[in-house]
Design a protein around this motif. Structure first.
Motif, short mmCIF file in Angstrom:
data_model
loop_
_atom_site.label_atom_id
_atom_site.label_comp_id
_atom_site.label_asym_id
_atom_site.label_seq_id
_atom_site.Cartn_x
_atom_site.Cartn_y
_atom_site.Cartn_z
N CYS A 162 1.27 -13.41 -0.75
CA CYS A 162 1.29 -12.32 0.22
C CYS A 162 1.85 -11.04 -0.39
O CYS A 162 1.31 -9.95 -0.18
CB CYS A 162 2.14 -12.72 1.44
SG CYS A 162 1.36 -13.94 2.51
N ILE A 163 2.92 -11.19 -1.15
CA ILE A 163 3.55 -10.02 -1.76
C ILE A 163 2.63 -9.40 -2.81
O ILE A 163 2.47 -8.17 -2.89
CB ILE A 163 4.90 -10.40 -2.39
CG1 ILE A 163 5.90 -10.77 -1.28
CG2 ILE A 163 5.45 -9.27 -3.25
CD1 ILE A 163 7.21 -11.31 -1.78
N GLU A 164 1.97 -10.25 -3.62
CA GLU A 164 1.08 -9.74 -4.66
C GLU A 164 -0.13 -9.03 -4.04
O GLU A 164 -0.54 -7.95 -4.50
CB GLU A 164 0.62 -10.89 -5.56
CG GLU A 164 1.73 -11.42 -6.46
CD GLU A 164 1.32 -12.65 -7.25
OE1 GLU A 164 0.14 -13.04 -7.14
OE2 GLU A 164 2.16 -13.20 -7.97
N ILE A 165 -0.70 -9.63 -3.01
CA ILE A 165 -1.85 -8.99 -2.34
C ILE A 165 -1.42 -7.67 -1.69
O ILE A 165 -2.11 -6.65 -1.79
CB ILE A 165 -2.45 -9.93 -1.27
CG1 ILE A 165 -3.12 -11.14 -1.96
CG2 ILE A 165 -3.48 -9.19 -0.41
CD1 ILE A 165 -3.62 -12.19 -0.99
N GLY A 166 -0.26 -7.69 -1.04
CA GLY A 166 0.25 -6.47 -0.41
C GLY A 166 0.48 -5.36 -1.42
O GLY A 166 0.19 -4.19 -1.14
N THR A 167 0.98 -5.72 -2.60
CA THR A 167 1.21 -4.74 -3.65
C THR A 167 -0.10 -4.12 -4.11
O THR A 167 -0.20 -2.89 -4.29
CB THR A 167 1.93 -5.39 -4.85
OG1 THR A 167 3.17 -5.95 -4.40
CG2 THR A 167 2.20 -4.36 -5.94
N VAL A 168 -1.12 -4.95 -4.32
CA VAL A 168 -2.44 -4.45 -4.73
C VAL A 168 -3.01 -3.50 -3.67
O VAL A 168 -3.53 -2.42 -4.00
CB VAL A 168 -3.42 -5.62 -4.98
CG1 VAL A 168 -4.84 -5.10 -5.18
CG2 VAL A 168 -2.98 -6.44 -6.18
N VAL A 169 -2.89 -3.89 -2.41
CA VAL A 169 -3.42 -3.06 -1.32
C VAL A 169 -2.74 -1.69 -1.30
O VAL A 169 -3.40 -0.65 -1.15
CB VAL A 169 -3.24 -3.77 0.04
CG1 VAL A 169 -3.52 -2.81 1.20
CG2 VAL A 169 -4.15 -4.99 0.13
N GLU A 170 -1.42 -1.69 -1.45
CA GLU A 170 -0.70 -0.41 -1.41
C GLU A 170 -1.06 0.47 -2.60
O GLU A 170 -1.13 1.70 -2.47
CB GLU A 170 0.81 -0.65 -1.37
CG GLU A 170 1.30 -1.34 -0.10
CD GLU A 170 0.86 -0.64 1.16
OE1 GLU A 170 0.63 0.59 1.12
OE2 GLU A 170 0.73 -1.30 2.20
N LYS A 171 -1.31 -0.13 -3.75
CA LYS A 171 -1.75 0.66 -4.91
C LYS A 171 -3.13 1.27 -4.65
O LYS A 171 -3.39 2.43 -4.98
CB LYS A 171 -1.78 -0.21 -6.16
CG LYS A 171 -0.38 -0.56 -6.70
CD LYS A 171 -0.48 -1.42 -7.95
CE LYS A 171 0.92 -1.72 -8.50
NZ LYS A 171 0.87 -2.59 -9.70
N LEU A 172 -4.01 0.49 -4.03
CA LEU A 172 -5.35 1.01 -3.71
C LEU A 172 -5.28 2.12 -2.67
O LEU A 172 -6.07 3.06 -2.70
CB LEU A 172 -6.24 -0.13 -3.20
CG LEU A 172 -6.63 -1.19 -4.23
CD1 LEU A 172 -7.40 -2.32 -3.56
CD2 LEU A 172 -7.47 -0.58 -5.34
#
Length: 252
Positions: free
Chosen positions: A22-32
């Motif tokens: 969840c944290i890794e996906i959330g980090t990718v989303v925020e970078k995008l």
């Protein structure tokens, strides 16, 4: 799916893996959400009437929502501040997860501190009683009281986590141009602003001000019937006796 697994899976290793996911996906989303090239491409699409005419309503709405995400994530900031916004988002993901997980952890107390006849209502671990909920539907007054007092006992580390969570939310909101996190969170919703929410809550309070005392009096009367030796209505009584009254009303 990962959100569900991290709170519902019985195996701690699965929960931990899901939490990291969840944290890794959330980090990718925020970078995008702070990727200028992506934002510019989407803006060009939305500015082209010819392209828009070829989009079905659902696809057009999705494009508009993506643009909204760009805007509230700080796409208008310079590169340094965008990186700062992403870092705040990632920190918030960690704190949100820490607070939510901590809120569901049971509190424990020594068995010797509680009357033996109520031990069976709670989980047990060695010489400790584990209390992981309010037991609001239990007819035993003492069980409800013990659960209320122990499960909701202030947790210093969780309170510190909440303070950090609120502080980082405020920092993020101010960084991307909002008066508060509430203003940022409500933009694009039906409520739109915290002021609208407060007006609604005040209106609701005013409308219920006559009914609430009557409901409490009914609950107190019901408790007097069921437990005449301890008739005072306590904070741990409200959910139980409101349920009793609803059940009695449905059976009539």
């Amino acid at each position: 799916m990962a959100d569900f697994v991290k709170v519902a899976h019985p195996d701690p290793s699965f929960r931990e893996a899901a939490e990291k996911t969840c944290i890794e996906i959330g980090t990718v989303v925020e970078k995008l959400n702070t990727n200028v090239e992506l934002c510019d491409s989407l803006q060009n699409l939305l500015n082209s009437q010819e392209v828009l005419n070829n989009l079905d309503p659902e696809t057009r709405r999705v494009a508009e929502l993506f643009m909204f995400d760009f805007e509230i994530s700080g796409i208008h900031l310079n590169e340094k501040l965008r990186k700062e916004a992403v870092a705040l988002h990632v920190k918030l993901l960690d704190l949100n997860n820490e607070f939510l997980m901590g809120s569901h952890l049971p509190n424990r107390i020594a068995k010797s501190a509680l009357p033996e006849h109520i031990h069976r209502f709670f989980g047990q671990e060695g010489s400790f009683i584990q209390i992981g909920g309010l037991h609001a539907d239990c007819p035993d007054d003492l069980v409800r009281e013990v659960a209320y007092r122990i499960f909701l006992y202030p947790n210093a580390s969780l309170l510190a986590c909440l303070e950090d969570l609120l502080n980082y939310r405020y920092q993020l909101a101010k960084l991307v141009g909002y008066a508060s996190y509430g203003h940022r969170a409500l933009k694009g919703t039906m409520a739109k602003t915290p002021e609208t929410v407060m007006k609604f809550l005040q209106l609701l309070t005013d409308k219920l001000s006559d009914r609430v005392p009557k409901d409490f009096e009914m609950m107190k009367d019901m408790k007097s019937k069921l437990n005449p030796h301890n008739a005072d209505l306590m904070p741990w009584d409200h959910p139980y006796f409101s349920g009793v009254l609803r059940a009695e009303s449905n059976n009539c």
